[in-house]
Design an enzyme around this catalytic site. Sequence first.
Site: not given
Ligand code: PNS
Length: 162
Positions: A41, A130
């Site tokens: 991203k 954000s």
């Molecule tokens: O602030 P955001 O972008 O809504 O946060 C999203 C986040 C970081 C919590 C989520 O994308 C995440 O946990 N990503 C790490 C990969 C993961 O564990 N994926 C499975 C759960 S979606």
Amino acid sequence: MRICVYPGSFDPFTEGHLDVLRNAVSLFDCVYVGVLNNAAKRATFTPKERVQMIERAVSDADFTNVKVESFDGLLVDYATRIGASYIIRGLRAITDFEYEFQIDAINRHLQPHIQTVYFMANPSHSFLSSSTVKEIGGYGGNIRGLVPDCNIKMITERLMNQ
Ligand code: PNS
């Protein structure tokens, strides 16, 4: 010791995030703010810059039980590594619920012993994200009150030079 992780993209960290963090700080012994390093991203700020901005905000707020780090990979793996049994998330409006519901289901499937705790956003921050900050700042609008004061200059300069 009650350890939690407050994960997110934080691109950039807002006053709404700070508000959620303030709640977590008062309830947990140690709060890790986990900045997602998602190579797929394109972000406005590098993970290192996001960590630095959050560290500045944490220092200004005098939170003494917070550690700020970036992580990649699965959130539950990161939580396990740092010994966190709780994940913190903020909810602004009903529109957040669908997304959070899905993340919670995935995380529970992967690691059932880790619980997610939600804090309702202060109503004065219910519109704040954000993306909103980037939209306003990108057009030269005033982002004071939307992000911690200590980060206004850096965020404004980056958004104006994009
Ligand atoms: O602030 P955001 O972008 O809504 O946060 C999203 C986040 C970081 C919590 C989520 O994308 C995440 O946990 N990503 C790490 C990969 C993961 O564990 N994926 C499975 C759960 S979606």
